[in-house]
Write an enzyme that holds these catalytic residues in place. Structure first.
Site, mmCIF file in Angstrom:
data_model
loop_
_atom_site.group_PDB
_atom_site.id
_atom_site.type_symbol
_atom_site.label_atom_id
_atom_site.label_comp_id
_atom_site.label_asym_id
_atom_site.label_seq_id
_atom_site.Cartn_x
_atom_site.Cartn_y
_atom_site.Cartn_z
ATOM 1 N N ARG A 46 0.841 -1.206 0.000
ATOM 2 C CA ARG A 46 0.000 0.000 0.000
ATOM 3 C C ARG A 46 0.871 1.248 0.000
ATOM 4 N NH1 ARG A 46 -1.419 1.909 4.607
ATOM 5 N NH2 ARG A 46 -2.071 -0.088 5.496
ATOM 6 N N TYR A 98 -16.653 17.133 -14.056
ATOM 7 C CA TYR A 98 -17.108 15.743 -14.105
ATOM 8 C C TYR A 98 -18.148 15.488 -13.005
ATOM 9 C CZ TYR A 98 -16.835 10.681 -13.783
ATOM 10 O OH TYR A 98 -17.141 9.357 -13.737
HETATM 11 C C1 LIG Z 1 -13.927 9.732 -15.711
HETATM 12 C C2 LIG Z 1 -13.493 11.024 -15.153
HETATM 13 C C3 LIG Z 1 -13.162 11.160 -13.796
HETATM 14 C C4 LIG Z 1 -13.310 10.010 -12.815
HETATM 15 O O1 LIG Z 1 -12.465 8.964 -13.125
HETATM 16 P P1 LIG Z 1 -12.772 7.415 -12.767
HETATM 17 O O2 LIG Z 1 -11.571 6.732 -13.289
HETATM 18 O O3 LIG Z 1 -14.033 7.081 -13.466
HETATM 19 O O4 LIG Z 1 -12.929 7.349 -11.301
HETATM 20 C C5 LIG Z 1 -12.716 12.384 -13.357
HETATM 21 N N1 LIG Z 1 -12.615 13.433 -14.186
HETATM 22 C C6 LIG Z 1 -12.930 13.346 -15.489
HETATM 23 C C7 LIG Z 1 -12.780 14.533 -16.348
HETATM 24 C C8 LIG Z 1 -13.379 12.147 -16.020
HETATM 25 O O5 LIG Z 1 -13.711 12.068 -17.313
#
Ligand SMILES: *Cc1c(COP(=O)(O)O)cnc(C)c1O
Length: 377
Positions: A46, A98
């Site tokens: 970890r 997002y």
């Molecule tokens: C998909 C995405 C995330 C989150 O990522 P995950 O790998 O799905 O947890 C964050 N920011 C943006 C711009 C994304 O497209």
């Protein structure tokens, strides 16, 4: 060394023990401690793993940062970067980020006493107005999700610096090949490596890079104590994906340019949002801070029926969440990435039920154009 070369010659291109060109997957939870008095680099997986270290150093070099950290998902990278703050701190964030980042701010961290103000970052004055005595950070994403709005990184980061804030930029859409926020003064860059960096829709992973060793120590403390770390196989998939990032990005961007132009000429399309189009309102700012428009764009049909019809008829685009893979993906933000954003808020942001977001893959673009035009009939 240019970044295209750095993708291949990342310092781990030949294993010093065996000469292997592939980075070894070190599948272990613990490491035998040779000398109980001394300290060795790896003791528990970890806290650190050699495969993970290869990815962490590679992303730090690509972003031009001091330290890189890998996480089990993009949202783990976002939430771990936010984990360096504490209850009572206030963060100013761009409002059209997002959907999962929106959720971590407005549900999880709110319960833990982190305050947030969300604002339209396409006008830096909004950021200045939102700063308070307890504001500690600014969180940006450009181009934004899903409407591809552009924020002026240099000006926004300037406002943050005047107020003594840490600026965090989600660079998922652009990747360090096209945009490097740390060079423009940002302090932390976060990525969903699930998207373009991994690039094959086969792994969920996240990354964070800090501009300084000191911020790196703060993010590492969260990585190690919060523990949202990736396993070595997932890390290895991202390392492999990175090797073809440049050719994928170039080809996918070329497709996005052609396809977005074709859609703009379609009579059932109301609007197309892509910083590669000449009439995009943020194009000039985007071109000043990035070396490409990327492979993601959005469009609105004239009616909801057309949008739903398109999603059911299109053959070469999977109706799915996510982006940045080798296969073209058509996502429907109201039901997918932005389902977590309250409906009234979605309407205010312009995320309508006629909006479709496209991530261009590596199919022959002429097939995509034909297929999209048929699906819009
Ligand atoms: C998909 C995405 C995330 C989150 O990522 P995950 O790998 O799905 O947890 C964050 N920011 C943006 C711009 C994304 O497209």
């Amino acid at each position: 060394m240019r970044r295209g070369t750095l993708l291949i010659h990342n310092g781990y291109e030949a294993d010093p023990v065996t000469g292997a060109l592939g980075v070894p997957v070190v599948q272990t939870s613990t490491f035998a401690q040779k000398d109980l008095a001394g300290r060795q680099e790896f003791d528990y997986a970890r806290s650190g793993n050699p495969t993970r270290k290869a990815l962490e150093e590679t992303i730090a070099a690509l972003e031009g940062g001091a330290k890189g950290y890998a996480f089990g998902s993009g949202i783990a990278a976002v939430s771990s970067a936010l984990g360096i703050f504490q209850a009572g701190d206030h963060i100013v964030a761009a409002e059209d980020i997002y959907g999962g980042s929106y959720r971590i701010f407005n549900t999880f961290y709110k319960r833990w006493g982190l305050e947030v103000t969300m604002t339209d970052s396409s006008d830096p004055e909004n950021i200045r107005r939102a700063v308070r005595g307890n504001t500690k950070a600014l969180f940006l994403e450009t181009p934004s999700n899903p409407l591809l709005k552009i924020c002026d990184l240099k000006t926004c980061i300037g406002v943050a610096k005047e107020a003594g804030l840490v600026t965090i930029v989600d660079n998922t859409f652009m990747t360090p090949l096209l945009q490097r926020p740390l060079e423009l003064g940002a302090d932390i860059v976060v990525h969903s490596a699930t998207k373009f960096l991994g690039g094959h829709s086969d792994v969920v992973s996240g990354l964070a890079v800090t501009s300084s060793e000191e911020l790196g120590r703060r993010v590492y403390a969260v990585q190690n104590s919060f523990g949202a770390v990736p396993g070595p196989w997932d890390v290895w998939l991202v390392l492999r994906g990175l090797k073809t990032l440049r050719v994928r990005m170039e080809a996918q961007e070329n497709s996005a340019r052609k396809l977005s132009r074709a859609l703009r000429g379609n009579k059932n399309v109301e609007a197309v949002y892509y910083p590669g189009l000449d009439d995009h309102p943020g194009k000039k700012i985007h071109d000043g801070q990035s070396s490409g428009a990327g492979a993601v764009f959005s469009f609105k049909t004239k009616t909801t029926e057309q949008a739903l019809g398109f999603l059911s008829r299109v053959k070469y685009a999977a109706a799915a969440v996510s982006l940045g893979g080798v296969e073209t993906i058509a996502s429907y933000p109201v039901k997918m990435s932005h389902a977590a954003v309250p409906p009234a808020e979605r309407r205010r942001l312009g995320i309508s039920d006629t909006l479709i977001r496209i991530s261009c893959g590596l199919e022959d673009c002429d097939d995509l154009v034909e297929d999209f035009e048929n699906a819009l009939k």
